[in-house]
Design an enzyme around this catalytic site. Sequence first.
Site, PDB file in Angstrom:
ATOM      1  CD1 TRP A   1      46.632 -75.407  43.863  1.00  0.00           C
ATOM      2  CD2 TRP A   1      47.394 -73.355  43.387  1.00  0.00           C
ATOM      3  NE1 TRP A   1      45.879 -74.903  42.824  1.00  0.00           N
ATOM      4  CE2 TRP A   1      46.327 -73.644  42.504  1.00  0.00           C
ATOM      5  CE3 TRP A   1      48.023 -72.106  43.270  1.00  0.00           C
ATOM      6  CZ2 TRP A   1      45.883 -72.741  41.534  1.00  0.00           C
ATOM      7  CZ3 TRP A   1      47.583 -71.203  42.306  1.00  0.00           C
ATOM      8  CH2 TRP A   1      46.532 -71.531  41.448  1.00  0.00           C
ATOM      9  CE  LYS A   2      49.973 -81.042  49.747  1.00  0.00           C
ATOM     10  NZ  LYS A   2      50.527 -82.365  50.102  1.00  0.00           N
TER      11      LYS A   2
ATOM     12  CG  HIS B   1      47.562 -80.671  54.981  1.00  0.00           C
ATOM     13  ND1 HIS B   1      48.787 -81.302  55.002  1.00  0.00           N
ATOM     14  CD2 HIS B   1      46.964 -81.021  53.824  1.00  0.00           C
ATOM     15  CE1 HIS B   1      48.908 -82.016  53.886  1.00  0.00           C
ATOM     16  NE2 HIS B   1      47.822 -81.861  53.148  1.00  0.00           N
TER      17      HIS B   1
ATOM     18  CD  GLU C   1      51.988 -81.519  53.255  1.00  0.00           C
ATOM     19  OE1 GLU C   1      51.618 -80.405  52.829  1.00  0.00           O
ATOM     20  OE2 GLU C   1      51.973 -82.551  52.548  1.00  0.00           O
TER      21      GLU C   1
ATOM     22  CD  GLU D   1      44.942 -84.524  52.596  1.00  0.00           C
ATOM     23  OE1 GLU D   1      44.807 -84.317  51.386  1.00  0.00           O
ATOM     24  OE2 GLU D   1      45.717 -83.863  53.306  1.00  0.00           O
TER      25      GLU D   1
ATOM     26  N   GLY E   1      51.714 -87.540  48.380  1.00  0.00           N
ATOM     27  CA  GLY E   1      52.873 -87.302  47.535  1.00  0.00           C
ATOM     28  C   GLY E   1      53.717 -88.534  47.261  1.00  0.00           C
TER      29      GLY E   1
ATOM     30  CB  SER F   1      48.805 -90.636  45.716  1.00  0.00           C
ATOM     31  OG  SER F   1      50.033 -90.338  46.363  1.00  0.00           O
TER      32      SER F   1
ATOM     33  N   GLY G   1      46.762 -82.634  45.973  1.00  0.00           N
ATOM     34  CA  GLY G   1      47.988 -81.850  46.027  1.00  0.00           C
ATOM     35  C   GLY G   1      48.632 -81.777  44.653  1.00  0.00           C
ATOM     36  N   GLY G   2      49.582 -82.682  44.400  1.00  0.00           N
ATOM     37  CA  GLY G   2      50.372 -82.661  43.174  1.00  0.00           C
ATOM     38  C   GLY G   2      49.555 -82.499  41.896  1.00  0.00           C
TER      39      GLY G   2
HETATM   40  P1  13P Z   1      49.082 -85.328  46.908  1.00  0.00           P
HETATM   41  O1  13P Z   1      47.830 -85.303  46.063  1.00  0.00           O
HETATM   42  O2  13P Z   1      50.225 -84.627  46.288  1.00  0.00           O
HETATM   43  O3  13P Z   1      49.369 -86.697  47.402  1.00  0.00           O
HETATM   44  O4  13P Z   1      48.735 -84.446  48.232  1.00  0.00           O
HETATM   45  C1  13P Z   1      47.584 -84.691  48.924  1.00  0.00           C
HETATM   46  C2  13P Z   1      47.410 -83.607  49.933  1.00  0.00           C
HETATM   47  O5  13P Z   1      48.138 -83.524  50.889  1.00  0.00           O
HETATM   48  C3  13P Z   1      46.333 -82.643  49.706  1.00  0.00           C
HETATM   49  O6  13P Z   1      46.110 -81.851  50.814  1.00  0.00           O
END
Ligand code: 13P
Length: 248
Positions: free
Chosen positions: A12-13, A96, A98, A166, A172, A212, A233-234
């Site tokens: 969910w970030k 991750h 990020e 990833e 994203g 994605s 993620g999204g």
């Molecule tokens: P998205 O699915 O939003 O591209 O994010 C992937 C992600 O970073 C999952 O950890």
Amino acid sequence: MAQRTTLIAGNWKMNASGEMAEVLTDGLKAWAGKPGVEMLVCPPFPYLGPVGAMIAESDIKLGAQTCHANASGAHTGDVAAEMLADLGCSYVIVGHSERRADHGETDSDVCAQAEAAHRAGLCAIVCVGETEAERDEGATLSVVTDQLAGSLPEGSPATSLVVAYEPVWAIGTGRTPTNNDVQDVHAAIRGLLCERFGNEIGNGVRLLYGGSMKPTNAEGLLALQDVDGGLIGGASLKAEDFIGIADA
Ligand code: 13P
């Protein structure tokens, strides 16, 4: 060949509110389940307790998005793997991109976090992935395998380790590598794991693709030989989409 349970993990970030977490979790509980598929949600720290309580009677697993390497101490703002285990987590994402970018986490930091996860009895989801510039230079395989080699603790048991590939440029953005490219990277990761830990462990570790992933592309990605699930993620923020991926 090793039987690997598919893992569909939602990261969910730094998203959701208390209310949204409740609505989303409620929606996920409607998932009928699928043999051989495990569903995992990784909410932000403040919602681990409430979400954990909501899914306690379900088959959905709880995970966190990072942990500190130490079990306790003067580390303001950090959370120990033991605390996550206490809250009912069985997984924690480490490394991750990020976290690597926002907090300067290095491969050796990630390795120490994965060790901490194992110490606390959690399964570590170790993330790796190349940037767009590295991809353009044709360095994807070397970047990913170098990152992974530096991020894996010694003696990782297959059941306590998941690797997520990833590509940073796919997160994203709505862009993804071709299925062939994903399989090539996953095969290289599998090769590294087998070399380092032996075939039995190497073939038992689950490899997730992230970046994605959506209900519309999940089927093709999840059908690849060395893709054993997704880190999403999204699309994990909408129950309908996340369930759509789990069902793919
Ligand atoms: P998205 O699915 O939003 O591209 O994010 C992937 C992600 O970073 C999952 O950890």
